[in-house]
Write a protein that holds these residues in place. Structure first.
Motif, mmCIF file in Angstrom:
data_model
loop_
_atom_site.group_PDB
_atom_site.id
_atom_site.type_symbol
_atom_site.label_atom_id
_atom_site.label_comp_id
_atom_site.label_asym_id
_atom_site.label_seq_id
_atom_site.Cartn_x
_atom_site.Cartn_y
_atom_site.Cartn_z
ATOM 1 N N UNK A 290 0.812 -1.225 0.000
ATOM 2 C CA UNK A 290 0.000 0.000 0.000
ATOM 3 C C UNK A 290 0.846 1.277 0.000
ATOM 4 N N UNK A 291 1.994 1.249 0.701
ATOM 5 C CA UNK A 291 2.867 2.425 0.720
ATOM 6 C C UNK A 291 3.391 2.716 -0.683
ATOM 7 N N UNK A 292 3.846 1.667 -1.378
ATOM 8 C CA UNK A 292 4.386 1.853 -2.726
ATOM 9 C C UNK A 292 3.305 2.317 -3.702
ATOM 10 N N UNK A 293 2.158 1.649 -3.669
ATOM 11 C CA UNK A 293 1.067 2.037 -4.554
ATOM 12 C C UNK A 293 0.570 3.447 -4.236
ATOM 13 N N UNK A 294 0.454 3.755 -2.949
ATOM 14 C CA UNK A 294 0.000 5.079 -2.545
ATOM 15 C C UNK A 294 0.952 6.163 -2.997
ATOM 16 N N UNK A 295 2.260 5.892 -2.854
ATOM 17 C CA UNK A 295 3.251 6.865 -3.294
ATOM 18 C C UNK A 295 3.168 7.091 -4.795
ATOM 19 N N UNK A 296 3.000 6.034 -5.570
ATOM 20 C CA UNK A 296 2.897 6.158 -7.019
ATOM 21 C C UNK A 296 1.666 6.973 -7.421
ATOM 22 N N UNK A 297 0.551 6.723 -6.752
ATOM 23 C CA UNK A 297 -0.669 7.483 -7.062
ATOM 24 C C UNK A 297 -0.521 8.956 -6.693
ATOM 25 N N UNK A 298 0.095 9.234 -5.543
ATOM 26 C CA UNK A 298 0.325 10.623 -5.143
ATOM 27 C C UNK A 298 1.262 11.327 -6.122
ATOM 28 N N UNK A 299 2.286 10.621 -6.561
ATOM 29 C CA UNK A 299 3.215 11.187 -7.534
ATOM 30 C C UNK A 299 2.507 11.497 -8.847
ATOM 31 N N UNK A 300 1.628 10.619 -9.269
ATOM 32 C CA UNK A 300 0.879 10.847 -10.501
ATOM 33 C C UNK A 300 -0.084 12.021 -10.350
ATOM 34 N N UNK A 301 -0.680 12.157 -9.162
ATOM 35 C CA UNK A 301 -1.568 13.296 -8.913
ATOM 36 C C UNK A 301 -0.805 14.609 -9.014
ATOM 37 N N UNK A 302 0.422 14.634 -8.492
ATOM 38 C CA UNK A 302 1.242 15.841 -8.568
ATOM 39 C C UNK A 302 1.588 16.157 -10.014
ATOM 40 N N UNK A 303 1.942 15.135 -10.793
ATOM 41 C CA UNK A 303 2.279 15.344 -12.206
ATOM 42 C C UNK A 303 1.100 15.954 -12.957
ATOM 43 N N UNK A 304 -0.098 15.427 -12.744
ATOM 44 C CA UNK A 304 -1.292 15.966 -13.406
ATOM 45 C C UNK A 304 -1.607 17.376 -12.924
ATOM 46 N N UNK A 305 -1.384 17.629 -11.632
ATOM 47 C CA UNK A 305 -1.636 18.959 -11.088
ATOM 48 C C UNK A 305 -0.691 19.981 -11.710
ATOM 49 N N UNK A 306 0.560 19.594 -11.903
ATOM 50 C CA UNK A 306 1.530 20.483 -12.549
ATOM 51 C C UNK A 306 1.079 20.804 -13.973
ATOM 52 N N UNK A 307 0.603 19.791 -14.695
ATOM 53 C CA UNK A 307 0.149 19.996 -16.071
ATOM 54 C C UNK A 307 -1.080 20.899 -16.131
ATOM 55 N N UNK A 308 -1.918 20.853 -15.100
ATOM 56 C CA UNK A 308 -3.146 21.655 -15.074
ATOM 57 C C UNK A 308 -2.954 23.039 -14.472
#
Length: 327
Positions: A290-308
């Protein structure tokens, strides 16, 4: 006027008797109004402003000190009431040169941006003159403000030298803006909910014998807590209320997974340590996944937020949260 736009400058002033008159004397000729808000000063600030022969200068007074955010709210209302098209904030302690106002307004005049902020971090020579304590605090708060506001491209979000178009200013809930030094950060967070385009304008600040009433220790405790609250509010309005975005889904799922894995793993590690035994491999895996998956999802959220992130030259949408369109 400049570029056919009426310009108002709001000057929050507290204990700046020695600096306010030279500042007012350097105000550019294209400025239509200068609203000086004396925020309960105990020195002769109000008298110094009253003695100005410039007919554009308007003195507004608070009976007691309410904070820079409250002073700006008073000045913003006055500027909107006079029909200003562009509103500039310029502190009364002399750190900001009024001669730079024209450069600050350029992104707004060309309609490339809705909000412009000066950036000290583009000038390395001038940056070296910044007090070390202030520099260190700015660097730490800069990243947190980027995360909370969603304006990842803004290099110096703590800078108080700013300009805004009145149509966006009128959509902000002025009564709800932070009253103290968190004011600039709060503005950015709320502007992101409106999808306002923000531009960085490289301009140096000057540091002399002026003193700041900002307490770094208090800011380091208060600002992060407010930034977390602002981040949650921004994600809700921007990515959940208006439209269900992957940013909100990834951020929510990632946070839950990351917290579950961290709490679950920490709990079992403590329990097994107290009993002087090794944590079972299955328990470690159950916590790690869960830590690894959660970190990956949070990282992806940040990437999308930067793009938006709303940037200069991108079209902006006239959005605002329900009930916050009027002040």
């Amino acid at each position: 006027m400049i570029g056919g736009k009426r310009v108002a400058v709001v000057v929050p002033a507290y204990g700046v008797e020695r600096h306010i008159r030279p500042l007012l004397e350097r105000m550019p000729g294209f400025v239509d109004w200068v609203f000086v808000v004396d925020d309960g000063s105990l020195d002769g600030t109000a008298q110094a402003v009253s003695g100005s022969a410039d007919p554009r200068v308007v003195l507004l007074q608070h009976a007691s000190n309410q904070g820079v955010g409250a002073a700006m709210t008073t000045g913003f209302r006055a500027a909107l009431g006079r029909g200003a098209d562009l509103v500039v904030k310029c502190d009364g302690d002399g750190q900001m040169d009024p001669a730079d106002i024209a450069a600050l307004l350029q992104p707004l005049l060309g309609e490339r941006a809705d909000y412009a902020k000066a950036s000290r971090f583009h000038h390395l020579r001038e940056l070296s003159a910044m007090p070390r304590v202030r520099l260190g605090g700015n660097i730490g708060l800069t990243f947190l403000t980027k995360l909370a506001s969603g304006y990842w491209h803004v290099l110096d979000p703590q800078n108080g030298f700013l300009a805004i178009r009145s149509d966006f200013l009128s959509r902000l809930p002025l009564d709800r803006l932070a009253r103290g030094y968190f004011f600039e950060n709060d503005m950015l967070i709320r502007l992101n909910c409106l999808e306002a385009r923000v531009a960085d304008v490289p301009l140096p600040s000057r540091y002399g014998d002026e003193s700041s009433s900002l307490r770094p220790g208090r800011a380091l405790v208060e600002f992060p807590l407010r930034l977390v609250a602002g981040f949650v509010r921004r994600i809700f309005w921007r990515y959940l209320f208006y439209d269900v975005s992957p940013v909100a889904v990834f951020a929510l799922a990632g946070s839950m997974l990351f917290l579950f894995g961290t709490i679950f793993g920490t709990y079992h590690w403590i329990v097994n340590s107290q009993h002087n035994r090794a944590t079972p491999t299955g328990t470690v895996i159950l916590a790690a996944i869960p830590v690894i998956l959660g970190f990956q999802l949070l990282l992806q959220a940040i990437v999308l937020d930067v793009e938006n992130s709303p940037r200069a030259d991108r079209p902006s949408l006239p959005r605002f949260p329900p009930g916050e369109s009027e002040n």
